[in-house]
Design an enzyme around this catalytic site. Structure first.
Site, PDB file in Angstrom:
ATOM      1  N   GLU A   1      43.132  43.321  43.955  1.00 26.84           N
ATOM      2  CA  GLU A   1      44.283  42.500  43.593  1.00 26.84           C
ATOM      3  C   GLU A   1      45.249  43.271  42.691  1.00 26.84           C
ATOM      4  O   GLU A   1      46.466  43.214  42.879  1.00 26.84           O
ATOM      5  CB  GLU A   1      43.843  41.210  42.907  1.00 26.84           C
ATOM      6  CG  GLU A   1      45.016  40.275  42.626  1.00 26.84           C
ATOM      7  CD  GLU A   1      44.662  39.136  41.696  1.00 26.84           C
ATOM      8  OE1 GLU A   1      45.147  38.016  41.914  1.00 26.84           O
ATOM      9  OE2 GLU A   1      43.911  39.381  40.718  1.00 26.84           O
TER      10      GLU A   1
ATOM     11  N   TRP B   1      43.853  34.854  47.279  1.00 28.98           N
ATOM     12  CA  TRP B   1      45.111  34.183  47.610  1.00 28.98           C
ATOM     13  C   TRP B   1      45.097  33.500  48.979  1.00 28.98           C
ATOM     14  O   TRP B   1      46.132  33.007  49.433  1.00 28.98           O
ATOM     15  CB  TRP B   1      46.261  35.193  47.551  1.00 28.98           C
ATOM     16  CG  TRP B   1      46.572  35.660  46.155  1.00 28.98           C
ATOM     17  CD1 TRP B   1      45.977  36.673  45.469  1.00 28.98           C
ATOM     18  CD2 TRP B   1      47.549  35.102  45.275  1.00 28.98           C
ATOM     19  NE1 TRP B   1      46.523  36.803  44.221  1.00 28.98           N
ATOM     20  CE2 TRP B   1      47.492  35.853  44.065  1.00 28.98           C
ATOM     21  CE3 TRP B   1      48.470  34.058  45.383  1.00 28.98           C
ATOM     22  CZ2 TRP B   1      48.316  35.580  42.987  1.00 28.98           C
ATOM     23  CZ3 TRP B   1      49.299  33.788  44.296  1.00 28.98           C
ATOM     24  CH2 TRP B   1      49.215  34.544  43.118  1.00 28.98           C
TER      25      TRP B   1
ATOM     26  N   TYR C   1      54.027  38.258  41.603  1.00 30.96           N
ATOM     27  CA  TYR C   1      53.824  39.357  40.650  1.00 30.96           C
ATOM     28  C   TYR C   1      54.324  40.721  41.126  1.00 30.96           C
ATOM     29  O   TYR C   1      55.095  41.394  40.428  1.00 30.96           O
ATOM     30  CB  TYR C   1      52.332  39.476  40.308  1.00 30.96           C
ATOM     31  CG  TYR C   1      51.750  38.256  39.673  1.00 30.96           C
ATOM     32  CD1 TYR C   1      51.904  38.006  38.309  1.00 30.96           C
ATOM     33  CD2 TYR C   1      51.029  37.332  40.433  1.00 30.96           C
ATOM     34  CE1 TYR C   1      51.360  36.873  37.723  1.00 30.96           C
ATOM     35  CE2 TYR C   1      50.483  36.192  39.850  1.00 30.96           C
ATOM     36  CZ  TYR C   1      50.655  35.974  38.503  1.00 30.96           C
ATOM     37  OH  TYR C   1      50.119  34.848  37.928  1.00 30.96           O
TER      38      TYR C   1
ATOM     39  N   ASP D   1      42.782  29.141  34.138  1.00 32.86           N
ATOM     40  CA  ASP D   1      41.571  28.616  34.772  1.00 32.86           C
ATOM     41  C   ASP D   1      40.413  29.378  34.119  1.00 32.86           C
ATOM     42  O   ASP D   1      40.063  30.482  34.535  1.00 32.86           O
ATOM     43  CB  ASP D   1      41.630  28.860  36.276  1.00 32.86           C
ATOM     44  CG  ASP D   1      40.357  28.463  37.018  1.00 32.86           C
ATOM     45  OD1 ASP D   1      39.365  28.101  36.354  1.00 32.86           O
ATOM     46  OD2 ASP D   1      40.352  28.542  38.253  1.00 32.86           O
TER      47      ASP D   1
END
Length: 397
Positions: A62, A84, A149, A288
């Site tokens: 990622e 994702w 991002y 989270d």
């Protein structure tokens, strides 16, 4: 010494003891607190939690995806990263349903698009992801997540058109973009004491075009000069975990009458020993805590290591500022299980040299853009990682 796991499990306990119940966009429900912080000295080890097994390769994939400036899940799917998937699938279903309900598509447009619309009704999530993996045209159309991002880090839009080049009689015009990562690296090399060493993903003009507004919305780095004792210790040990040790320098000083600081710095400069330490602090609006935060900690720890290597500095401190810090209602039992586990020592990170991924033999760090063209997950690995078993928990999209 591993204080990171204890900080993390203390945070889980604090949320359980003090959190307030709140509804959220996913419909799952949370218990939430506001305004917490994680601090970790990189000299204590790489910040990968040990109280549950972490998917290190997934985290690395990622981050590489972010740094490539990519916003399509095709790269992630091809490299086994599933973080994702749900966001892409949800957007696919929502977009197709909107187009069908809008009832404004011309007949010839419907002919070319109806297969995708029908797929929204019949494709399961796994079938959708498999189609992303095997059908490049489908992936190009439906794997895109918007200007998240990677786009903001590497291609922040300015709204200003500039000349990109010429093609025969035609002038090629496009939007001027800002590569924040490259600018950060350049600034660290030329003005390391700047208070503007920042990267932002929170582009208010493009939030509505993103599948999900950034949770970790920006980071800042900070550097300081190393003392002579820190430099000579690092030079002689090549181990970052001895960064804070002054024993070697004190021994030398006690056996030599002259002031050694200038001479030590000179010797270290000649051997290209780092003369600065670098720290990174990231800011996160929504956390989270059970599933996301452990990845965020490790990801920004890895980003700090990559940047430090590129600018020849020693990673120092990693800091996370956490806003709405929550546990989803279906993560409570998992959090309680993790709280009861005793931490293991943190692992060590191994980064292959930049040049070794470029196929040349020079010991010269490459520009980060060039490096990222060829970097692979296999070039980033950990040693001595011991952990408790993983704890499964559902992801809320």
């Amino acid at each position: 010494m591993n204080t990171l796991d204890r900080q993390y499990t203390d945070l889980l306990q604090y949320i359980l003891d003090n959190g307030v119940r709140k509804e959220d966009r996913t419909g799952t429900g949370t218990i939430s607190v506001f305004g917490r912080q994680i601090r970790h000295k990189m000299s204590e080890g790489f910040p990968l939690l040990t109280t549950k097994k972490m998917a290190f390769k997934t985290m690395v994939t990622e981050l590489i995806w972010f740094l490539r400036g990519d916003t399509n899940i095709k790269f992630l799917v091809d490299n086994g990263c599933r973080i994702w998937d749900g966001d892409a699938y949800k957007r696919f279903q929502k977009t197709c349903q909107f187009e069908k309900d809008a009832n404004h598509i011309l007949p010839n447009e419907w002919i070319s698009m109806s297969n995708d619309f029908m797929s929204a009704d019949i494709l399961t999530k796994e079938e959708f992801i498999n189609k992303i993996k095997t059908d490049d045209e489908f992936a190009k159309k439906w794997g895109e997540l918007g200007p998240i991002y990677g786009k903001q880090w590497r291609k922040w839009g300015t709204g200003e058109n500039v000349t990109l080049g010429h093609n025969g009689l035609h002038t090629l015009v496009g939007e001027k973009v800002i590569d924040q990562i490259t600018n950060l690296i350049n600034d660290l090399k030329t003005n390391p004491d700047s208070r503007r060493l920042m990267v932002s993903a929170w582009n208010v003009g493009e939030l509505d075009s993103m599948v999900l507004p950034p949770c970790h919305y920006g980071f800042q780095v900070y550097t300081r000069e190393l003392t002579a004792s820190e430099r000579i210790t690092y030079k002689n040990t090549k181990q970052i975990n001895l960064l804070d040790s002054n024993e070697l320098f004190d021994f030398i000083k006690s056996n030599v009458t002259m002031d050694l600081d200038d001479e030590v710095h000179k010797v270290c400069d000649e051997s290209n020993t780092p003369n600065r330490a670098i720290s990174l602090m990231w800011n996160q609006r929504s956390v989270d805590t059970f599933l996301g935060l452990p990845f965020n900690i490790a990801s920004y720890g890895l980003l700090l290591e990559i940047i430090a290597k590129e600018v020849n500095m020693i990673p120092d401190e990693l800091i996370g500022n956490l806003g709405d810090t929550h546990l989803y209602s279906n993560h409570i039992e998992q959090a309680e299980e993790q709280i009861g586990r005793e931490p293991y020592p943190l692992p060590k990170l191994i980064l292959d040299d930049w040049y070794s991924t470029q196929g040349d033999t020079s010991n010269t760090p490459k520009d980060i853009s060039e490096f990222l063209k060829n970097i692979h997950v296999s070039h980033i690995r950990i040693e001595n990682y011991q952990s408790h078993p993983s704890i499964k928990a559902p992801l809320s999209n």
